[in-house]
Design a protein around this motif. Structure first.
Motif, PDB file in Angstrom:
ATOM      1  N   SER A   1      21.835  63.392  28.974  1.00 60.27           N
ATOM      2  CA  SER A   1      22.164  63.408  30.339  1.00 60.27           C
ATOM      3  C   SER A   1      21.915  61.438  29.995  1.00 60.27           C
ATOM      4  CB  SER A   1      21.154  63.994  30.958  1.00 60.27           C
ATOM      5  OG  SER A   1      21.416  63.694  32.775  1.00 60.27           O
ATOM      6  N   PRO A   2      22.415  61.015  31.214  1.00 59.74           N
ATOM      7  CA  PRO A   2      23.760  61.499  31.543  1.00 59.74           C
ATOM      8  C   PRO A   2      24.953  61.080  30.996  1.00 59.74           C
ATOM      9  CG  PRO A   2      23.148  58.958  31.960  1.00 59.74           C
ATOM     10  CD  PRO A   2      22.903  59.491  30.725  1.00 59.74           C
ATOM     11  N   ALA A   3      25.579  62.179  29.971  1.00 62.11           N
ATOM     12  CA  ALA A   3      26.426  61.708  29.419  1.00 62.11           C
ATOM     13  C   ALA A   3      27.682  62.776  29.979  1.00 62.11           C
ATOM     14  CB  ALA A   3      25.726  63.474  28.374  1.00 62.11           C
ATOM     15  N   LEU A   4      29.154  62.327  29.131  1.00 65.24           N
ATOM     16  CA  LEU A   4      30.727  63.042  29.816  1.00 65.24           C
ATOM     17  C   LEU A   4      30.988  63.530  28.000  1.00 65.24           C
ATOM     18  CD1 LEU A   4      31.162  59.416  31.608  1.00 65.24           C
ATOM     19  CD2 LEU A   4      31.433  61.264  32.555  1.00 65.24           C
ATOM     20  N   PRO A   5      31.550  64.107  28.972  1.00 64.85           N
ATOM     21  CA  PRO A   5      32.491  64.857  27.601  1.00 64.85           C
ATOM     22  C   PRO A   5      33.604  63.789  26.572  1.00 64.85           C
ATOM     23  CG  PRO A   5      33.836  65.641  29.555  1.00 64.85           C
ATOM     24  CD  PRO A   5      32.801  64.397  30.245  1.00 64.85           C
ATOM     25  N   THR A   6      33.569  63.995  25.428  1.00 64.56           N
ATOM     26  CA  THR A   6      33.862  63.293  24.311  1.00 64.56           C
ATOM     27  C   THR A   6      34.922  63.187  24.379  1.00 64.56           C
ATOM     28  OG1 THR A   6      33.356  64.841  22.369  1.00 64.56           O
ATOM     29  CG2 THR A   6      31.560  63.348  22.999  1.00 64.56           C
ATOM     30  N   ASP A   7      36.138  63.549  24.596  1.00 63.96           N
ATOM     31  CA  ASP A   7      36.876  63.700  25.372  1.00 63.96           C
ATOM     32  C   ASP A   7      37.756  63.101  26.257  1.00 63.96           C
ATOM     33  OD1 ASP A   7      38.820  65.969  26.033  1.00 63.96           O
ATOM     34  OD2 ASP A   7      36.761  66.510  25.697  1.00 63.96           O
ATOM     35  N   ALA A   8      39.270  63.075  26.732  1.00 61.43           N
ATOM     36  CA  ALA A   8      39.707  62.150  27.369  1.00 61.43           C
ATOM     37  C   ALA A   8      40.191  63.229  28.863  1.00 61.43           C
ATOM     38  CB  ALA A   8      41.149  60.654  27.062  1.00 61.43           C
ATOM     39  N   ALA A   9      41.014  63.652  28.321  1.00 62.33           N
ATOM     40  CA  ALA A   9      40.835  65.278  29.057  1.00 62.33           C
ATOM     41  C   ALA A   9      40.072  65.474  29.926  1.00 62.33           C
ATOM     42  CB  ALA A   9      41.519  66.187  28.445  1.00 62.33           C
ATOM     43  N   GLY A  10      38.821  65.769  28.911  1.00 64.33           N
ATOM     44  CA  GLY A  10      37.757  66.922  29.410  1.00 64.33           C
ATOM     45  C   GLY A  10      37.068  65.390  30.567  1.00 64.33           C
ATOM     46  N   ILE A  11      36.755  64.467  29.608  1.00 59.97           N
ATOM     47  CA  ILE A  11      36.289  62.965  31.179  1.00 59.97           C
ATOM     48  C   ILE A  11      37.004  63.235  32.394  1.00 59.97           C
ATOM     49  CG2 ILE A  11      36.256  60.822  31.589  1.00 59.97           C
ATOM     50  CD1 ILE A  11      35.746  60.412  28.667  1.00 59.97           C
ATOM     51  N   GLU A  12      38.529  63.593  32.491  1.00 57.49           N
ATOM     52  CA  GLU A  12      39.032  63.156  33.363  1.00 57.49           C
ATOM     53  C   GLU A  12      38.993  64.063  34.190  1.00 57.49           C
ATOM     54  OE1 GLU A  12      43.768  62.254  35.397  1.00 57.49           O
ATOM     55  OE2 GLU A  12      44.110  62.784  33.081  1.00 57.49           O
ATOM     56  N   GLN A  13      38.933  65.625  34.426  1.00 59.19           N
ATOM     57  CA  GLN A  13      38.604  66.581  34.294  1.00 59.19           C
ATOM     58  C   GLN A  13      37.259  66.454  35.581  1.00 59.19           C
ATOM     59  OE1 GLN A  13      38.774  70.625  31.914  1.00 59.19           O
ATOM     60  NE2 GLN A  13      39.007  71.650  33.186  1.00 59.19           N
ATOM     61  N   GLU A  14      36.477  66.659  34.241  1.00 61.13           N
ATOM     62  CA  GLU A  14      35.026  66.316  34.834  1.00 61.13           C
ATOM     63  C   GLU A  14      34.894  65.215  36.140  1.00 61.13           C
ATOM     64  OE1 GLU A  14      30.855  66.670  35.809  1.00 61.13           O
ATOM     65  OE2 GLU A  14      32.350  67.291  34.579  1.00 61.13           O
ATOM     66  N   LEU A  15      35.684  63.840  35.994  1.00 62.30           N
ATOM     67  CA  LEU A  15      35.753  63.523  37.893  1.00 62.30           C
ATOM     68  C   LEU A  15      35.483  63.575  38.604  1.00 62.30           C
ATOM     69  CD1 LEU A  15      36.001  59.429  35.838  1.00 62.30           C
ATOM     70  CD2 LEU A  15      34.063  60.985  36.369  1.00 62.30           C
ATOM     71  N   SER A  16      37.307  64.916  38.085  1.00 62.59           N
ATOM     72  CA  SER A  16      37.715  64.855  39.380  1.00 62.59           C
ATOM     73  C   SER A  16      37.550  66.585  39.796  1.00 62.59           C
ATOM     74  CB  SER A  16      39.588  65.956  38.650  1.00 62.59           C
ATOM     75  OG  SER A  16      39.722  64.348  38.226  1.00 62.59           O
ATOM     76  N   ARG A  17      36.467  66.663  38.754  1.00 59.51           N
ATOM     77  CA  ARG A  17      36.074  68.681  40.273  1.00 59.51           C
ATOM     78  C   ARG A  17      35.804  68.149  41.250  1.00 59.51           C
ATOM     79  NH1 ARG A  17      30.641  70.347  39.492  1.00 59.51           N
ATOM     80  NH2 ARG A  17      29.803  68.219  38.277  1.00 59.51           N
ATOM     81  N   PRO A  18      36.029  69.410  41.804  1.00 59.82           N
ATOM     82  CA  PRO A  18      35.263  69.254  43.254  1.00 59.82           C
ATOM     83  C   PRO A  18      33.952  69.153  43.779  1.00 59.82           C
ATOM     84  CG  PRO A  18      37.448  70.610  43.274  1.00 59.82           C
ATOM     85  CD  PRO A  18      36.886  70.336  41.472  1.00 59.82           C
ATOM     86  N   ARG A  19      33.347  68.673  44.827  1.00 57.39           N
ATOM     87  CA  ARG A  19      32.168  68.519  44.947  1.00 57.39           C
ATOM     88  C   ARG A  19      31.929  68.378  46.270  1.00 57.39           C
ATOM     89  NH1 ARG A  19      32.099  65.637  40.223  1.00 57.39           N
ATOM     90  NH2 ARG A  19      31.028  65.901  39.015  1.00 57.39           N
ATOM     91  N   ARG A  20      30.782  69.252  46.847  1.00 58.86           N
ATOM     92  CA  ARG A  20      30.306  68.575  48.188  1.00 58.86           C
ATOM     93  C   ARG A  20      30.063  67.383  48.320  1.00 58.86           C
ATOM     94  NH1 ARG A  20      33.350  68.077  53.363  1.00 58.86           N
ATOM     95  NH2 ARG A  20      31.661  68.661  54.859  1.00 58.86           N
ATOM     96  N   TRP A  21      29.912  66.383  49.319  1.00 57.74           N
ATOM     97  CA  TRP A  21      29.119  64.838  48.358  1.00 57.74           C
ATOM     98  C   TRP A  21      28.784  64.898  49.731  1.00 57.74           C
ATOM     99  CZ3 TRP A  21      29.856  61.500  43.796  1.00 57.74           C
ATOM    100  CH2 TRP A  21      30.867  62.186  43.540  1.00 57.74           C
ATOM    101  N   ARG A  22      27.333  64.157  49.099  1.00 60.52           N
ATOM    102  CA  ARG A  22      25.932  63.958  50.214  1.00 60.52           C
ATOM    103  C   ARG A  22      25.962  62.826  50.456  1.00 60.52           C
ATOM    104  NH1 ARG A  22      21.289  67.272  48.139  1.00 60.52           N
ATOM    105  NH2 ARG A  22      21.652  66.406  46.326  1.00 60.52           N
ATOM    106  N   VAL A  23      26.281  62.163  51.441  1.00 59.41           N
ATOM    107  CA  VAL A  23      26.154  60.845  51.057  1.00 59.41           C
ATOM    108  C   VAL A  23      25.541  59.710  52.550  1.00 59.41           C
ATOM    109  CG1 VAL A  23      27.863  58.930  51.721  1.00 59.41           C
ATOM    110  CG2 VAL A  23      28.358  60.471  50.436  1.00 59.41           C
TER     111      VAL A  23
END
Length: 451
Positions: free
Chosen positions: A228-250
């Motif tokens: 932590s705070p790791a991201l996937p090690t491949d570009a497709a995995g990074i994009e998938q992780e960044l795009s994952r739906p979240r209910r943001w608390r801001v």
């Protein structure tokens, strides 16, 4: 002026490189280097030009064949960093770990990028070189001190760049050029081989045209054993992780920013857009005067020590901004510095408890008075306004003191056609979460160009 729309993302670069023959790869690299050299000269954003060679064989790295360029603050193994001073033939040290990690992932290094002298400066002003040009608006300021990084990325010369951030020096230039700028959690990214200014505050950061490009470079900087705070090690995995739906608390302090009306309107529209996928809680802003004062004490004290040799040898030729940062530390009582250090952990804990226990991130203004004219923040200009220059780092410097991750992202356009950015702040280790937020909500750079 280069065509700002002729931009290749990291994904585009990698795909072209993978599909090319060895001979075609060499031609690609040569063409990228030639374009970089020509356009960097027009924009005054580079201090050294390198002629990189494509790596032999297939590395399979995250950044294979991706051409980048970085602030002139890193040891390359072949050249000592220029640090914004006239270039000398100082003996180089070992390559900085961050550059080594990018190289191991297949990245190419096209050159060293211009910066404020010794990273002392909120703008691109540097008496040792020509004025940098903001590719979005030549009359607009370019923030500092990682100025060349923002110019090169905004102009499409490279998709992303490494800078250093001591009091906002990645986030300010990113904001003035409509880019994503990440200051990671203090200590996550190694700093060996990086020119220091104030080690307690210094952080290696990333500027990208968008959050995905910034995330790919950031992921390449992380050690392979990072949990932590790791991201996937491949570009497709990074994009998938960044795009994952979240209910943001801001949590948000944007409504209390005292912003210029057109900037405030753009931030209010952004907040309204967030409401479809986020729960937003309005908050009063932190005590910026107190926190920035503590940050400033640390900056002056540590810069005085770090730059002591330069002050002794080169005082007459040092830029006014460098003198203004380094010299006060020589007269500062040591007890002030010790007190400031003793308050870091307490102040960070109080900040997190106030803003980030029930929220994923805190939104703050970035440049609430908008991107200023270059003349307003250039000390040698008849139109110089000290308050305009001081306003550049008011919402940034205290976060280096707290050691928290912070990211600026474009969210709108002001009445002058210049980008409006906000800052997202997270708890320690939430770097990837901030990148995901920017990936989902930042105004695309193409929209800024259509202003």
């Amino acid at each position: 002026m280069p065509d700002l729309r002729a931009h290749l993302s990291i994904g585009d670069m990698r795909r072209r490189y993978e599909q090319a023959t060895p001979g075609e790869r060499a031609e690609l690299v040569s063409a990228q280097a030639a374009t970089f050299e020509r356009s960097a000269a027009e924009l005054h954003c580079a201090t050294r030009i390198y002629q990189p060679c494509p790596p032999a064989g297939r590395s399979g790295g995250l950044l294979e064949g991706v051409a980048l360029a970085h602030k002139d603050a890193f040891e390359t193994g072949a050249h000592a960093p220029g640090r914004g001073r006239p270039l000398r033939d100082d003996a180089p040290g070992p390559m900085a770990t961050v550059l080594r990690r990018l190289q191991d992932q297949g990245a190419l290094n096209l050159g060293a990028l211009a910066m404020a002298e010794h990273a002392c400066g909120a703008t691109a002003e540097n008496p040792h070189g020509p004025a940098l040009v903001n590719p979005l608006d030549p009359a607009a300021a370019v923030g500092g001190s990682s100025s060349g990084c923002a110019v090169a990325v905004a102009a499409g010369l490279v998709p992303a760049s490494l800078g250093t951030d001591t009091a906002g020096s990645v986030r300010m230039p990113a904001a003035t050029c409509g880019l994503v700028g990440l200051k990671p959690t203090q200590g996550v990214i190694p700093a060996d081989g990086v020119a220091a200014l104030a080690p307690t505050l210094d952080t290696v950061g990333v500027i990208g045209r968008d959050a995905l490009d910034a995330a790919c470079v950031y992921a390449a900087l992380l050690p392979s054993a990072t949990v932590s705070p790791a991201l996937p090690t491949d570009a497709a995995g990074i994009e998938q992780e960044l795009s994952r739906p979240r209910r943001w608390r801001v949590a948000s302090t944007l409504a209390t920013a005292g912003a210029r009306p057109d900037v405030g309107a753009a931030m209010a529209c952004f907040e309204q857009r967030l409401r479809d996928s986020a729960r937003i809680a309005a908050q009063a802003g932190p005590d910026l005067d107190r926190l920035n004062r503590l940050a400033q004490i640390v900056l002056h004290a540590e810069a005085a020590a770090t730059l002591a040799g330069s002050v002794r040898r080169e005082l007459a030729s040092l830029a006014p901004a460098t003198q203004a940062i380094a010299l006060p530390g020589w007269a500062m009582p040591a007890i002030w510095y010790r007190h400031a250090l003793s308050q870091i952990a307490l102040s960070r804990a109080a900040f997190v408890a106030t803003y980030l226990v029930d929220a994923d991130l805190l939104l703050t203004p970035c440049l609430p008075q908008g991107v200023p004219d270059r003349s307003a923040v250039t000390t040698s200009s008849p139109a110089f306004e000290p308050r305009a220059r001081a306003a550049l780092h008011r919402h940034h410097a205290y976060l280096n003191y707290l050691g928290l991750p912070a990211l600026v992202l474009p969210v709108g356009i002001d009445a002058l056609g210049r980008p409006v950015c906000v800052q997202a702040v997270g708890a320690p280790g939430s770097d990837a979460l901030l990148l995901a937020f920017a990936h989902q909500f930042a105004l695309p750079f193409s929209a800024i160009l259509q202003r």
